[in-house]
Design a protein around this motif. Sequence first.
Motif, mmCIF file in Angstrom:
data_model
loop_
_atom_site.group_PDB
_atom_site.id
_atom_site.type_symbol
_atom_site.label_atom_id
_atom_site.label_comp_id
_atom_site.label_asym_id
_atom_site.label_seq_id
_atom_site.Cartn_x
_atom_site.Cartn_y
_atom_site.Cartn_z
ATOM 1 N N CYS A 1 7.363 34.688 -19.218
ATOM 2 C CA CYS A 1 7.076 35.931 -18.500
ATOM 3 C C CYS A 1 7.950 36.031 -17.248
ATOM 4 O O CYS A 1 8.535 37.098 -16.961
ATOM 5 N N CYS A 2 8.056 34.946 -16.501
ATOM 6 C CA CYS A 2 8.835 34.963 -15.270
ATOM 7 C C CYS A 2 10.330 35.147 -15.562
ATOM 8 O O CYS A 2 11.041 35.840 -14.817
ATOM 9 N N GLN A 3 10.813 34.546 -16.633
ATOM 10 C CA GLN A 3 12.220 34.716 -16.997
ATOM 11 C C GLN A 3 12.521 36.166 -17.348
ATOM 12 O O GLN A 3 13.565 36.720 -16.944
ATOM 13 N N MET A 4 11.625 36.802 -18.121
ATOM 14 C CA MET A 4 11.826 38.204 -18.480
ATOM 15 C C MET A 4 11.764 39.100 -17.244
ATOM 16 O O MET A 4 12.540 40.053 -17.108
ATOM 17 N N ALA A 5 10.836 38.800 -16.339
ATOM 18 C CA ALA A 5 10.717 39.598 -15.121
ATOM 19 C C ALA A 5 11.995 39.471 -14.286
ATOM 20 O O ALA A 5 12.483 40.468 -13.711
ATOM 21 N N SER A 6 12.556 38.271 -14.219
ATOM 22 C CA SER A 6 13.788 38.059 -13.466
ATOM 23 C C SER A 6 14.931 38.860 -14.072
ATOM 24 O O SER A 6 15.744 39.464 -13.347
ATOM 25 N N LEU A 7 15.006 38.894 -15.398
ATOM 26 C CA LEU A 7 16.035 39.694 -16.068
ATOM 27 C C LEU A 7 15.858 41.175 -15.779
ATOM 28 O O LEU A 7 16.844 41.933 -15.779
ATOM 29 N N ASP A 8 14.614 41.598 -15.559
ATOM 30 C CA ASP A 8 14.336 43.000 -15.236
ATOM 31 C C ASP A 8 14.390 43.260 -13.732
ATOM 32 O O ASP A 8 13.891 44.291 -13.253
ATOM 33 N N GLN A 9 14.974 42.333 -12.994
ATOM 34 C CA GLN A 9 15.191 42.491 -11.552
ATOM 35 C C GLN A 9 13.867 42.580 -10.782
ATOM 36 O O GLN A 9 13.768 43.285 -9.779
ATOM 37 N N LEU A 10 12.863 41.861 -11.235
ATOM 38 C CA LEU A 10 11.577 41.824 -10.555
ATOM 39 C C LEU A 10 11.336 40.421 -10.012
ATOM 40 O O LEU A 10 11.646 39.419 -10.671
ATOM 41 N N GLU A 11 10.759 40.345 -8.818
ATOM 42 C CA GLU A 11 10.545 39.061 -8.159
ATOM 43 C C GLU A 11 9.138 38.513 -8.367
ATOM 44 O O GLU A 11 8.901 37.325 -8.174
ATOM 45 N N TRP A 12 8.217 39.380 -8.787
ATOM 46 C CA TRP A 12 6.825 38.974 -8.900
ATOM 47 C C TRP A 12 6.265 39.311 -10.278
ATOM 48 O O TRP A 12 6.720 40.240 -10.940
ATOM 49 N N ALA A 13 5.278 38.525 -10.676
ATOM 50 C CA ALA A 13 4.615 38.745 -11.959
ATOM 51 C C ALA A 13 3.127 38.435 -11.823
ATOM 52 O O ALA A 13 2.707 37.738 -10.885
ATOM 53 N N TRP A 14 2.349 38.967 -12.771
ATOM 54 C CA TRP A 14 0.906 38.686 -12.788
ATOM 55 C C TRP A 14 0.530 38.164 -14.167
ATOM 56 O O TRP A 14 0.860 38.778 -15.199
ATOM 57 N N VAL A 15 -0.132 37.018 -14.174
ATOM 58 C CA VAL A 15 -0.629 36.390 -15.408
ATOM 59 C C VAL A 15 -2.099 36.075 -15.189
ATOM 60 O O VAL A 15 -2.454 35.360 -14.246
ATOM 61 N N ASP A 16 -2.952 36.600 -16.042
ATOM 62 C CA ASP A 16 -4.401 36.508 -15.784
ATOM 63 C C ASP A 16 -4.885 35.075 -15.700
ATOM 64 O O ASP A 16 -5.780 34.749 -14.919
ATOM 65 N N SER A 17 -4.324 34.176 -16.501
ATOM 66 C CA SER A 17 -4.847 32.809 -16.557
ATOM 67 C C SER A 17 -4.713 32.085 -15.217
ATOM 68 O O SER A 17 -5.610 31.338 -14.821
ATOM 69 N N CYS A 18 -3.592 32.318 -14.506
ATOM 70 C CA CYS A 18 -3.352 31.543 -13.281
ATOM 71 C C CYS A 18 -3.441 32.369 -12.003
ATOM 72 O O CYS A 18 -3.436 31.798 -10.906
ATOM 73 N N CYS A 19 -3.526 33.689 -12.114
ATOM 74 C CA CYS A 19 -3.559 34.530 -10.919
ATOM 75 C C CYS A 19 -4.977 34.927 -10.509
ATOM 76 O O CYS A 19 -5.160 35.627 -9.514
ATOM 77 N N ILE A 20 -5.967 34.522 -11.265
ATOM 78 C CA ILE A 20 -7.366 34.789 -10.927
ATOM 79 C C ILE A 20 -8.083 33.456 -10.742
ATOM 80 O O ILE A 20 -8.011 32.579 -11.616
ATOM 81 N N ASP A 21 -8.772 33.309 -9.646
ATOM 82 C CA ASP A 21 -9.612 32.123 -9.426
ATOM 83 C C ASP A 21 -10.980 32.410 -10.042
ATOM 84 O O ASP A 21 -11.845 33.019 -9.416
ATOM 85 N N LYS A 22 -11.147 31.990 -11.278
ATOM 86 C CA LYS A 22 -12.376 32.306 -12.003
ATOM 87 C C LYS A 22 -13.573 31.506 -11.519
ATOM 88 O O LYS A 22 -14.700 31.755 -11.947
ATOM 89 N N SER A 23 -13.351 30.555 -10.632
ATOM 90 C CA SER A 23 -14.482 29.834 -10.052
ATOM 91 C C SER A 23 -15.200 30.675 -9.005
ATOM 92 O O SER A 23 -16.316 30.356 -8.600
ATOM 93 N N SER A 24 -14.574 31.775 -8.582
ATOM 94 C CA SER A 24 -15.180 32.703 -7.616
ATOM 95 C C SER A 24 -15.724 33.909 -8.378
ATOM 96 O O SER A 24 -14.946 34.683 -8.942
#
Length: 541
Positions: A56-79
């Motif tokens: 995902c990050c490699q594709m975003a970089s190719l699309d000239q984007l610096e940031w990405a969102w992935v549900d598995s690691c971008c949400i603290d599900k313990s909260s």
Amino acid sequence: MRLINVNTFELKEFFGADAPHYAILSHRWEKEEVTFQDLLSGRGKTMLGWKKIEGCCQMASLDQLEWAWVDSCCIDKSSSAELSEAINSMFRWYRDAEVCYAYLSDVLGPLDWRPGFTMEDFRSSKWFTRGWTLQELLAPDELKFFDKDWEEMGTKESLREALSLVTGIKHLFNFEDASVAQKMSWAAKRVTTRLEDQAYCLLGIFGVNMPPLYGEGPGAFLRLQLEIMRISNDESLFAWEDDSIESGGLLAPSPKSFRYSTDIISADPPLIERPPYLMTNRGLEIFLYFRELDLDDGYAFRVNPGENQRLAPLNCAREGKEGDPLGVTISLGPNAEGNFQRTGCNFIVHDRRWWQEGELVPTAQSTYRLEKVWINQPQINSGTHSYCYFRIRTLDLNAFGWEITQRYLLNSELGRWGADADGCVNLKLSNSTGSIIFQEAQSWYRGVPMLKLSCTGKNGYAALVLVNTLNDHYFRSDVFGHLRNPIFDKLISNEPTVLTKSVGGGKSLQASVWKEGGSGSRVIFNVKLEVVDEVPEDFRI
């Protein structure tokens, strides 16, 4: 929202308008997904799920984007607070992303060295079976599909024909124009790991918000419908049919109840004027035009006309038949004086006779009238069910050349065959139907007897009917036709009840049925089958 830097893989939190342009990932959860805690601890890169984040990050970089969102690691599900915010914001996050990458890990794409690739490989991906990926298909403007090796297969635009075919969605780029029933139908065949997510994954599609309460079970879907009803007057919400239940409220028990509603549209402007409706502590309060069910109605055989059955048209219709409103059958309910319940939940009424030139047409037997009614709505909570437990004892069947050949369940999620014990066949049902097929040697061409057993709430029913057969295809069709037809039901009482059906050849089967006892939601039934020499003269089915 929390985003991951596509170059450093570090997480950073943004608020409101401060959020930068970002890419977003759509995928199925599989083994060793990298969670928020895994990424912070540094062990994420050693896990199987890291390939998704890296791709995902490699594709975003190719699309000239610096940031990405992935549900598995971008949400603290313990909260729980953060999880609730994410569930209610997720549709907007997918909609606002610059681009969405749909990663289909079970598809090998159309590279030159894969000449065997067909669109069927794409359409058969499990990505299309998951509940959460529905909003991930509809929300983004720019959606790219990637195969297992992160080779691009196409976009939502270039693959629109294949996407519509596999999902049944005609409104890929204008889903807001679809009716409530149509949107529900898109989710009808999708699955989620948690039962409550069947409702939560639809929040953004319907433009509603509600706090997630994991543990409430099917009550989540009821809450979703109440929220939809609060902001919408689309009566296609009531246009569902469910073979697994015989009576209930106007609101459906699950998205699966809308699987036959793909072509149901809302009447706009409404064909029938009625005041707003709302849920009260007495049930759904609604003004309905209805009339009594006539015996000559083509669908009268599907309900019991003797139980004060009434027909009520709704402000919705099938596509291409906009002038013919659909309707439901209701009757006075058994549990609350003056309240109604929906009956015939396994079908929707369509009768062009009742609507002509913008007017409801009376019949020779009854006329339509507008009346305020309250319709009971079963309160489903905590994922609990009322079960009936059947024990079916067969006596001396082998001695007469009879045997049990097949067993069916109308809905495998609401019933289970237990292990045979002590000469008994055991069956557990919750608002569903099962059947046992008996066969006599050399009797295939004459048809076979079927014992139908069903459960509605705490009420058990049984009937013995003859199933005509030609071959296995017709046999299965005939069996399920009987299972869906409530006219064959006979209520089990506290006294022995005799159900008999002639099966030809001078032999008959008799079922002696009675309620054995129990407490609470556990009611036990004994069903004994035996061969008898004569059919009682007063027996009728």
